[in-house]
Design an enzyme around this catalytic site. Structure first.
Site, PDB file in Angstrom:
ATOM      1  N   HIS A 108      68.499 -63.325  11.821  1.00 52.11           N
ATOM      2  CA  HIS A 108      69.496 -62.670  10.975  1.00 52.11           C
ATOM      3  C   HIS A 108      70.903 -63.236  11.187  1.00 52.11           C
ATOM      4  O   HIS A 108      71.794 -62.984  10.381  1.00 52.11           O
ATOM      5  CB  HIS A 108      69.477 -61.154  11.197  1.00 52.11           C
ATOM      6  CG  HIS A 108      70.138 -60.690  12.465  1.00 52.11           C
ATOM      7  ND1 HIS A 108      69.428 -60.336  13.592  1.00 52.11           N
ATOM      8  CD2 HIS A 108      71.451 -60.509  12.791  1.00 52.11           C
ATOM      9  CE1 HIS A 108      70.273 -59.949  14.544  1.00 52.11           C
ATOM     10  NE2 HIS A 108      71.501 -60.052  14.075  1.00 52.11           N
ATOM     11  N   ASP A 142      62.393 -62.055  14.209  1.00 55.68           N
ATOM     12  CA  ASP A 142      63.854 -62.196  14.121  1.00 55.68           C
ATOM     13  C   ASP A 142      64.375 -63.253  15.080  1.00 55.68           C
ATOM     14  O   ASP A 142      65.385 -63.073  15.751  1.00 55.68           O
ATOM     15  CB  ASP A 142      64.556 -60.860  14.377  1.00 55.68           C
ATOM     16  CG  ASP A 142      66.017 -60.873  13.920  1.00 55.68           C
ATOM     17  OD1 ASP A 142      66.389 -61.807  13.184  1.00 55.68           O
ATOM     18  OD2 ASP A 142      66.775 -59.976  14.316  1.00 55.68           O
ATOM     19  N   SER A 174      74.577 -60.749  18.748  1.00 57.42           N
ATOM     20  CA  SER A 174      73.211 -61.091  18.348  1.00 57.42           C
ATOM     21  C   SER A 174      72.881 -62.542  18.677  1.00 57.42           C
ATOM     22  O   SER A 174      73.659 -63.457  18.378  1.00 57.42           O
ATOM     23  CB  SER A 174      73.026 -60.851  16.852  1.00 57.42           C
ATOM     24  OG  SER A 174      73.078 -59.478  16.558  1.00 57.42           O
TER      25      SER A 174
END
Length: 450
Positions: free
Chosen positions: A183, A216, A298
């Site tokens: 992402h 992910d 992230s």
């Protein structure tokens, strides 16, 4: 009042007068300095030859001599009404007393510190260095760990679909392969142009090697860069609840931000995203931590206390009660102490497939699940030869509770292909332990399958 007048009316001697004071910077002027510091001048104390009013220093000098004479005669009786010293003199004395008190207090504090840190030997005080506390040692260890780890962390700027986002990555090897979240490089499902910033501040474009929506995870590569210092990868199977951890990333673009905490839980099944969205749905068999993780963290590392990477920071729990995806990767809410990382063993298994083939095939038990069912994961069909049946309800995997289909998919994805997982299955009113072998599922398969 008369005393004060005498001080004011005393005339400073002319420049060159040998009887005058040599120090002329007193805040009250030279006359005041003379009144205070020349009061024992016997010649001036007797009288004034030019007929002027005797100065205050003369009167004060006579009082001091009279007191000395009384002391020599052994008289203990003080004058009945001793004259009050001039206001300026009293102020000076008060200031002196205040300074003495302050200095005494300072020396007392210093003396106490010396007494704590030293010993008196033979009348002499020998100072010794204070012992290093456990907290100091821990701080030094942590700083050293971080200094060794930071070169293996990179920061990502992504331009996609007219917007710019940021994230973090972990340098896997000296070939320039970088592990991060899918992402991060494909916000809202749109692949972007990625620029890598190293810990030195140098920038370099990166190419996308491969990505996997279901886990992910994604791998990037920088080419033509030498002197890379990869991160040290740990073993997430050894992680225990309560272990100290640190997270490194670029929350809100603040590169090199370090936060710390503990492992709050392991085998925490988390699902984020949506099957209907362009970015797809991801499943994490996550390490939960209370170390602060915010947007921009992230793809960054979760470290153990030795500096080894044990997880890839991926999601946070949103505090927004109206959020349709409380674990969504695009949440703008800050940390509330509920952060989730992909275990490094799972992450490197996916990364190896992406580097080799550009895609990943996740572990699977070869069944299809009823997504609407609650109270376990209900099997609707079995594709492979397994000791499972349609209608079975899985309530646990390796003793970890399963409440719905997402939980089972996430837990299966966290296992190793070719391995085995023990499912607790409710069948015909009985709870049965059933060992199931994990096989490779087709890449990018429908995420209603496990």
């Amino acid at each position: 009042m008369a005393t004060e007048q005498h001080v004011e009316e005393h005339r400073a001697p002319e420049r060159g007068d040998p009887s005058g004071p040599t120090w002329w910077s007193h805040p009250d002027g030279a006359g005041a300095r003379a009144a205070i510091f020349r009061c024992d001048d016997a010649a001036s104390a007797a009288s004034s030859d030019d007929g002027r009013i005797p100065s205050q220093r003369s009167r004060l000098g006579r009082l001091l001599r009279r007191r000395d004479q009384d002391g020599r005669r052994g008289s203990a009786a003080p004058p009945a009404t001793p004259p009050r010293p001039p206001l300026r003199l009293r102020s000076a004395r008060g200031l002196t007393m205040l300074m003495v008190v302050v200095v005494s207090a300072s020396l007392l504090g210093a003396g106490f510190g010396v007494a704590v840190e030293g010993m008196v030997e033979g009348g002499r005080l020998n100072l010794r260095e204070a012992p290093t506390s456990a907290a100091d040692k821990e701080s030094s260890h942590t700083a050293a760990v971080l200094q060794a780890t930071l070169p293996g962390v990179v920061y990502l700027q992504v331009s996609a679909a007219g917007q710019s986002t940021s994230g973090t990555g972990v340098l896997l090897d000296a070939n320039g392969n970088i592990l991060t979240n899918n992402h991060v490089i494909a916000p809202d499902g749109h692949l972007g142009r990625v620029t890598v910033t190293f810990s030195t501040g140098q920038r370099h474009p990166a190419a996308i090697v491969g990505r996997d929506v279901g886990s992910d995870l994604a791998v990037l590569r920088v080419s033509g860069v030498s002197g890379l210092d990869p991160a040290v990868l740990g073993d997430s199977d050894d992680v225990q609840i309560g272990d100290p951890v640190m997270a490194i990333g670029a929350p809100y673009g603040l590169r090199g931000t370090v936060t710390s905490g503990i492992v709050s839980a392991v085998d925490r099944p988390i699902a984020s995203g949506s099957l209907e969205s362009s970015s797809g749905r991801s499943y994490l068999d996550a390490i939960q931590t209370d170390a602060s993780i915010n947007p921009g963290n992230s793809g960054g590392p979760l470290l153990d206390d030795s500096g080894a990477v044990i997880g890839i920071n991926t999601a946070i729990r949103s505090s927004d009660p109206d959020s349709s995806d409380p674990f969504g990767s695009s949440a703008t809410n800050g940390s509330i102490g509920l952060g989730f990382a992909i275990p490094i063993d799972q992450a490197t298994a996916v990364a190896g497939q992406l580097i080799k083939a550009g895609k990943a095939a996740p572990p699977s038990i070869g069944v299809t699940l009823d997504r609407e069912f609650q109270g376990g994961a209900k099997i609707t069909s079995v594709q492979r030869a397994q000791p499972l049946r349609s209608g079975d309800i899985v309530t646990a995997a390796d003793s970890v509770a399963v409440t719905d289909a997402d939980d089972l998919i996430a837990l299966v994805r966290g296992r190793k292909q070719g391995g085995e997982t023990v499912l607790t299955v409710l069948r015909g009113g009985q709870s049965l332990p059933i060992a199931v072998k994990l096989v490779a599922a087709p890449a990018d398969t429908s995420f209603t399958k496990a």
